[in-house]
Design a protein around this motif. Sequence first.
Motif: not given
Length: 292
Positions: A259-262, A264-266
């Motif tokens: 749920g934190l994104g892709d 790179r986002q995680r």
Amino acid sequence: MTRGPLMIDVAGLTLTDEDRELLAHPMVGSVILFSRNVDTPEQVRALTDAMRAVRPELWIAVDQEGGRVQRLREGFTRIPPMRTLGHHYDRDPDAAIASARQWGETMAREVREVGIDFSFAPVLDLDVGVSGVIGDRAFHSEPMKAVTLIRAFMQGMKAAGMMTIGKHFPGHGSVAADSHLELPVDNRSWDEISAYDLVPFRELAAELDGIMPAHVVYPQVDPLPAGFSEFWLKTVLREQLGFTGVVFSDDLCMEGAAGLGDMRQRVAVAMGAGCGVVLICNSREAVRSVLG
């Protein structure tokens, strides 16, 4: 030497050209071994030697807790589930403490002998009969009894020259869901968590070299999973508990992190929250998306 923040995995029993390429990247500083990377002690030693021929400063890790979670098997001592030490403690505390110390030293010595720096151990979660993924990996259900056994196990690890990595902060044992498959939610209050699950982390923070947070949300405390939460990692772990070691994320490919994104986002959120080493396991695509 400066060590890159990513911990990745490799394909099999020997290094491929792609493995060597990724290990040479400056953002990669650590490797974790899985069962597919392990055959005999001689093979594991050859693999770790080959890794260090690429990057001498690499940290090499494995999950060698004992019981269900033991990647090194053929030619290695079979380590019992840690909960058996808890049952032993209830019958004979002194003997159980001595046994915990010995098992910690045996595990660490065998792991170190094949060129692996550390196991992600010990488990500081408490066994309350709720979590199937924790279960008998936990030393005990009573916090201070668990602390006593964990401390002895850590003393054995340290005697063999191994770092100690406590997991899964601030406690995964009171939720049923498996964070490998979904995001567990623990709806208890701060007071309940602090008085129970946090006790082993509070008592042992000064003795641990590393801590791995849980992919669990505690919504009455913070809306983000603990491994992505500045409140849990900076306010609680660093400021309140005084922990000064390394924070390792749990695997960012797990569903508990989705749920934190892709990827790179995680990585960005985990490192911004306070993780010093982030694990990206079993997905070359995810690793390459971060390395660019």
